[in-house]
Structures are given as C-alpha cells and as structure tokens.
Design an enzyme around this catalytic site. Structure first.
Site, PDB file in Angstrom:
ATOM      1  CE  LYS A 152      -1.875   2.893   2.715  1.00 55.76           C
ATOM      2  NZ  LYS A 152      -1.789   4.046   1.800  1.00 55.76           N
ATOM      3  CD  GLU A 193      13.450   1.441   8.824  1.00 59.27           C
ATOM      4  OE1 GLU A 193      13.961   2.539   9.105  1.00 59.27           O
ATOM      5  OE2 GLU A 193      14.053   0.360   8.969  1.00 59.27           O
ATOM      6  CB  CYS A 208      13.161   9.644   7.176  1.00 64.09           C
ATOM      7  SG  CYS A 208      13.966   8.518   6.030  1.00 64.09           S
ATOM      8  CD  GLU A 255      10.019  13.603  10.563  1.00 62.08           C
ATOM      9  OE1 GLU A 255       8.853  13.246  10.803  1.00 62.08           O
ATOM     10  OE2 GLU A 255      10.843  12.877   9.977  1.00 62.08           O
TER      11      GLU A 255
HETATM   12  P1  NAD Z   1       2.369   8.772   7.281  1.00 62.60           P
HETATM   13  O1  NAD Z   1       2.603   8.119   8.602  1.00 62.60           O
HETATM   14  O2  NAD Z   1       1.346   9.824   7.167  1.00 62.60           O
HETATM   15  O3  NAD Z   1       1.952   7.642   6.210  1.00 62.60           O
HETATM   16  C1  NAD Z   1       2.775   6.531   5.946  1.00 62.60           C
HETATM   17  C2  NAD Z   1       1.923   5.413   5.370  1.00 62.60           C
HETATM   18  O4  NAD Z   1       1.012   4.971   6.375  1.00 62.60           O
HETATM   19  C3  NAD Z   1       1.065   5.852   4.184  1.00 62.60           C
HETATM   20  O5  NAD Z   1       0.998   4.796   3.251  1.00 62.60           O
HETATM   21  C4  NAD Z   1      -0.280   6.083   4.822  1.00 62.60           C
HETATM   22  O6  NAD Z   1      -1.361   5.956   3.921  1.00 62.60           O
HETATM   23  C5  NAD Z   1      -0.303   4.984   5.860  1.00 62.60           C
HETATM   24  N1  NAD Z   1      -1.251   5.189   6.953  1.00 62.60           N
HETATM   25  C6  NAD Z   1      -1.724   6.349   7.453  1.00 62.60           C
HETATM   26  N2  NAD Z   1      -2.625   6.106   8.440  1.00 62.60           N
HETATM   27  C7  NAD Z   1      -2.699   4.764   8.567  1.00 62.60           C
HETATM   28  C8  NAD Z   1      -3.430   3.896   9.413  1.00 62.60           C
HETATM   29  N3  NAD Z   1      -4.300   4.355  10.321  1.00 62.60           N
HETATM   30  N4  NAD Z   1      -3.253   2.567   9.278  1.00 62.60           N
HETATM   31  C9  NAD Z   1      -2.379   2.080   8.379  1.00 62.60           C
HETATM   32  N5  NAD Z   1      -1.669   2.851   7.535  1.00 62.60           N
HETATM   33  C10 NAD Z   1      -1.826   4.177   7.628  1.00 62.60           C
HETATM   34  O7  NAD Z   1       3.785   9.255   6.773  1.00 62.60           O
HETATM   35  P2  NAD Z   1       4.116  10.149   5.497  1.00 62.60           P
HETATM   36  O8  NAD Z   1       3.676  11.544   5.760  1.00 62.60           O
HETATM   37  O9  NAD Z   1       3.682   9.478   4.244  1.00 62.60           O
HETATM   38  O10 NAD Z   1       5.719  10.071   5.494  1.00 62.60           O
HETATM   39  C11 NAD Z   1       6.534  10.937   6.192  1.00 62.60           C
HETATM   40  C12 NAD Z   1       7.048  10.300   7.447  1.00 62.60           C
HETATM   41  O11 NAD Z   1       7.712   9.088   7.151  1.00 62.60           O
HETATM   42  C13 NAD Z   1       8.075  11.187   8.140  1.00 62.60           C
HETATM   43  O12 NAD Z   1       7.845  11.154   9.527  1.00 62.60           O
HETATM   44  C14 NAD Z   1       9.393  10.504   7.792  1.00 62.60           C
HETATM   45  O13 NAD Z   1      10.421  10.731   8.695  1.00 62.60           O
HETATM   46  C15 NAD Z   1       8.987   9.072   7.775  1.00 62.60           C
HETATM   47  N6  NAD Z   1       9.943   8.291   6.998  1.00 62.60           N
HETATM   48  C16 NAD Z   1      10.763   7.415   7.651  1.00 62.60           C
HETATM   49  C17 NAD Z   1      11.710   6.701   6.940  1.00 62.60           C
HETATM   50  C18 NAD Z   1      12.635   5.729   7.618  1.00 62.60           C
HETATM   51  O14 NAD Z   1      13.312   5.001   6.947  1.00 62.60           O
HETATM   52  N7  NAD Z   1      12.681   5.699   8.938  1.00 62.60           N
HETATM   53  C19 NAD Z   1      11.799   6.855   5.555  1.00 62.60           C
HETATM   54  C20 NAD Z   1      10.943   7.758   4.923  1.00 62.60           C
HETATM   55  C21 NAD Z   1      10.004   8.468   5.653  1.00 62.60           C
END
Ligand code: NAD
Length: 484
Positions: free
Chosen positions: A180, A255, A289, A386
């Site tokens: 997803k 992550e 990130c 962040e």
């Molecule tokens: P997000 O948490 O909003 O969404 C991430 C994913 O989770 C998306 O696919 C989203 O649709 C899904 N999601 C959202 N609500 C959900 C739920 N209730 N149940 C299941 N899935 C759900 O994150 P984002 O805004 O897309 O990404 C940015 C974040 O990701 C930042 O905090 C960044 O630091 C982090 N990030 C971490 C890494 C790493 O390797 N640690 C890498 C890239 C991004």
C-alpha cells in the site's frame, strides 16, 4: 514560476490483485505538487479489496516459497534490469507525483531501486541454516523460512526506493506482498506492478492496493491473513500500527520519523562541511527522514558558518522539478507546505532569527524557500520536532560532550552526522550518537548493503543489508533421531 511541458501523461490508476488490474469504486485525486493541479486519479481500495489482495498473496505464497532461490534471484535481477531500461519513464512519473527534481529521480531514485533488487537477488542465494552439535544422537539443523504474506506500507517521500527496500528482500526470501503506497504518491507503485510482472514475478506474489491510510492501511494492519507488517511513515501512525500489530501478535518493522543532528567541530574542513550541511537539509526538498535539519556548530565557527549559509542558500535553484537545473522542488502536498510555514511562524515567535528564506514561494504549487534559522533555544519545538521541509536550525556548542548531548536531545534517533578532521573524535562521537546510521564528513552516503533504521522514536528493525533479509525470514529447528 513557469513550468516546462515535459510532464508525462498518466492515466487513471487501478488496483493490482492476483496479477490482474481491476477498478475500485472509490477514487483519489493525484496532484502535481508543482502546479497544484489534479493530474489523474488512483483507486481507493476498500477493506474488501484488501481482503482480495491478501487472499491472492496467500494463494501465491506456497508456489513462490518453493520456487528455487536461484530462480527467484533471476527474476529479481530482471526487475533491476527493467528498472534501468525504463529509468527515464519511472523518473518522470516519480517526479510528477512527488515533485522531486527530475535529476534526483533519474540519478538517485531509479538506480537505487535497481541496485536494491540486484543486491537482494545476490542475497537470495545466501539464505541458509546451520547444523548444530547436540549431546544426543540426532541430526540437528536450522532452516530460515519466509514468513508468508508481508504488508508493505510506504510513505510519500521516496515511494520507489522505500517500496524496493521492502519488496526486494521480502521476495528474495520467498514471501509474497501486498503493497500500500502513500495516498498522495501511488504512481510509481502502479508502474512497478507492470514491470514486476514483465520480469516474471507470478500473479499474486505482489499485489498493489492504492488507498487511504485509515481504510486500506488499517485493513491491512489488522488482517488475519497478513504475517508481517513492514511500515515506513510518521512516528504517530507508526505507534498506532505497532499497537495494532501487537494486538494481533504480528512481527513488525517500524521505519519512522527523524530529526538528525549535524555537528560541525572546530577542526572541520569548512568548505566540505558547508557542502554537506546544505546537502543534508535540502536533499529531497528536506522531505528526507535521514535529512540533517539540526546544525550544531562549534562556537568558534558559528557566526562564520551563518554568514556563509546566508550567502549560499538563497542561490540554490528552487523551481519546476522538470527543469534540469532545479535542486529544490515543491513540497509534496499542501499539508506539508502548511506544516513548514507553521514551524517558521513558531520559530519567529520563540525568538528565532531567520537568516535566509522563511516564506513560501508565491504562485501556484507548494514551494517553500530554503530557510536557515539561528538563535533558537534548544528546547524549542522547532528544534525538537520533525519539520520535514527545507529548514535548517543552527545552534552553537562549546565542547564535544555538549555537542553529543544536544545531538541526542530529541526523541528521534534515525541518522546523525559530524564534520571533523580528527579520526579519533570521528569514531568516539559516532559511537555516542543515538542513531541507526552516522555519516562523517559527508551526508546521505547510502547503499543497499548498509542498513539503516531507528532507535528511540524513530522505530526498530533495519532496511538494507543482510539485516533486512533476516527480518523477512524466521528460524525453524529440525532434529532427526539417528537411533532407529
Ligand atoms: P504517514 O505516517 O502519514 O503515512 C505513511 C503510510 O502509512 C502511508 O501509506 C499512509 O497511507 C499509511 N497510513 C496512514 N494512516 C494509517 C493507518 N491508520 N493505518 C495504516 N496505515 C496508515 O507518513 P508520510 O507523511 O507518508 O511520510 C513521512 C514520514 O515518514 C516522516 O515522519 C518521515 O520521517 C517518515 N519516513 C521514515 C523513513 C525511515 O526510513 N525511517 C523513511 C521515509 C520516511
């Protein structure tokens, strides 16, 4: 800001389940962040679509698990080759969807995805158990076995790379996948579904359900047919996902967010340090990130570095991601731009001095100027949280101990970096930083063989390296009596 007409045309997306494309009743808009225009739509999977995708992955699992590792490796190598053959097309779609500069998509995202598949193709051949010596007559050995169906949930900022870092090791180990992608950036996952099929990945082995977090994501988290959750995203959603996984006793890798410190010691090579500092906070428009948004500078260099940044940063080209000269594109969506604007407002109200930038770029699209903010107190929200945009905060320190303490003073622990010419200090400080990856005298040196991942609120588990492959398998012990 004028836009080139190099943008690709993308048709409406469907769901990819059991090797076939199918429509979904609900649709989501896909917006070009550089213009704010809706460029196409994608399917918004329902819980019932997720059921079908998980069922398809379950049905495909025995066949893929029992496919010889050598054949799985061959298929993954073909994926790598096809990604490079179609790199221009993939890069254009990723650039349109995320707003990241086309040069970055072409030179980093596409090749990194290909290298990741190539790396795990090689590692597929290394999965092995061990023979153990036991104090009774038995042949005792361990096997590494795949887990089953993996739910891969990925964020908006590196859609292609972060799906590859999950799919490649999961497939190499013999698992099947339901992917997803993020609501806002579904396009490269759909392109990859076709490409994986062309490479020989059998129907059902990889399924793509585009959709929202609260509906499609939630359905995956609690689905009884899912054996592992590989999640990349924000700490807030990750916390929830880990709790749901705990309820269902599913293994998870998390992550999550980051807020890395970048320490410049007094003995650093200044030119090299400034290059790394700029790269660390503007790379991927700060939506990284493992970016370096918190600069800690030895007091003897503090004013000097602020002056250099004040002169250099306004010259970084901000613009149309499809312009080859662009270094900073738009934020990936309106909500991300608004979040950055909010943090800049808070910084001003807390006494921060905006050295350069500090505003969105007027006109269409979600552009924000690269921004440097000095003189904030260490406990400012802008320093601790962040921001996830092209914003750098800068603080002085006096001693190595103080630098380490400041660096470790947030809840996050994903990446960190330091600039020094003192080798002993480099090793000493690298060991003391709370982070899953540490860079010395550069930033964002990444390779599929080098694991990354978090400590503290940045999560747990590792992507890349043999470590990730290990997380997609489990050990079984087999003991065969030799007495009869
Ligand atoms: P997000 O948490 O909003 O969404 C991430 C994913 O989770 C998306 O696919 C989203 O649709 C899904 N999601 C959202 N609500 C959900 C739920 N209730 N149940 C299941 N899935 C759900 O994150 P984002 O805004 O897309 O990404 C940015 C974040 O990701 C930042 O905090 C960044 O630091 C982090 N990030 C971490 C890494 C790493 O390797 N640690 C890498 C890239 C991004």
């Amino acid at each position: 800001m004028t836009m080139t007409d190099a943008r690709p045309k993308v048709g409406p997306g469907q769901l990819y389940v059991a090797g076939d494309w199918r429509p979904a009743g609900e649709r989501m808009d896909v917006v070009d962040p550089a213009t704010g225009d809706v460029v196409t739509t994608a399917a918004a999977a329902t819980a019932s679509d997720v059921d079908d995708a998980v069922a398809a992955a379950r049905a495909a699992f025995p066949g893929w698990r029992d496919t010889p590792a050598r054949e799985r490796a061959r298929v993954l190598r073909r994926v790598a080759a096809l990604v490079m053959d179609r790199a221009d097309e993939i890069a254009a779609v990723e650039s349109l969807d995320v707003g990241k500069p086309i040069t970055l998509c072409r030179n980093v995202d596409a090749p990194t995805a290909a290298e990741t598949y190539e790396y795990y193709a090689a590692l597929a051949l290394t999965i092995e158990g061990a023979q153990r010596s036991v104090p009774f007559p038995a042949h005792a050995y361990t096997r590494r076995e795949p887990l089953g169906v993996v739910a891969a949930i990925t964020p908006f900022n590196f859609p292609l790379i972060l799906s590859s870092t999950k799919l490649a090791p999961a497939l190499a180990a013999g698992n099947t996948v339901v992917h997803k992608p993020a609501d806002e950036t579904p396009l490269s996952a759909l392109l990859m579904a076709d490409l994986l099929a062309e490479a020989g990945v059998p129907g059902g082995v990889v399924n793509v359900v585009t959709g929202t977090g609260p509906v499609a994501g939630e359905a995956l988290l609690s689905h009884p047919g899912v054996d592992k959750i590989a999640f990349t995203g924000s700490t807030a959603v990750g916390r929830h996902a880990a709790a749901v996984a705990g309820e269902h006793l599913k293994p998870v890798t998390m992550e999550l967010g980051g807020n890395a410190a970048h320490i410049v010691f007094e003995d650093a090579d200044l030119a090299q340090a400034v290059d790394a500092v700029i790269k660390a906070f503007v790379f991927n428009t700060g939506q990284f990130c493992m970016g370096g948004p918190r600069l800690l500078v030895h007091r003897s260099r503090y004013q000097g570095i602020l002056e250099i940044l004040g002169q250099a940063v306004p010259g970084i080209p901000v613009g149309d991601p499809f312009d080859e000269a662009t270094v900073i594109g738009p934020m990936a969506g309106a909500r991300h731009l608004e979040k950055v604007e909010d943090y800049v407002r808070v910084a001003r109200s807390e006494g921060g001095r905006v050295v350069t930038g500090g505003a969105r770029v007027p006109g269409h699209g979600f552009f924000h100027q690269p921004t440097v903010i000095a003189d904030l107190p260490a406990d400012s929200r802008v320093v601790r949280e962040e921001i996830f945009g092209p914003v750098l905060t800068v603080q002085p320190f006096d001693t190595e101990d103080e630098a380490v303490e400041l660096a470790n003073s947030t809840a996050y622990g994903l990446a960190a970096g330091l600039q020094t010419r003192d080798v002993a200090r480099a090793h000493r400080v690298a060991a003391r930083l709370d982070a899953g990856i540490v860079w010395v005298n550069d930033w964002a040196m990444l390779d599929p063989s080098m694991p990354f991942g978090g400590v503290k609120s940045s999560g747990f588990g590792r992507e890349n390296g043999p470590e990730a492959l290990h997380d997609y398998t489990r050990t079984k012990s087999v003991l065969i009596s030799l007495e009869h």
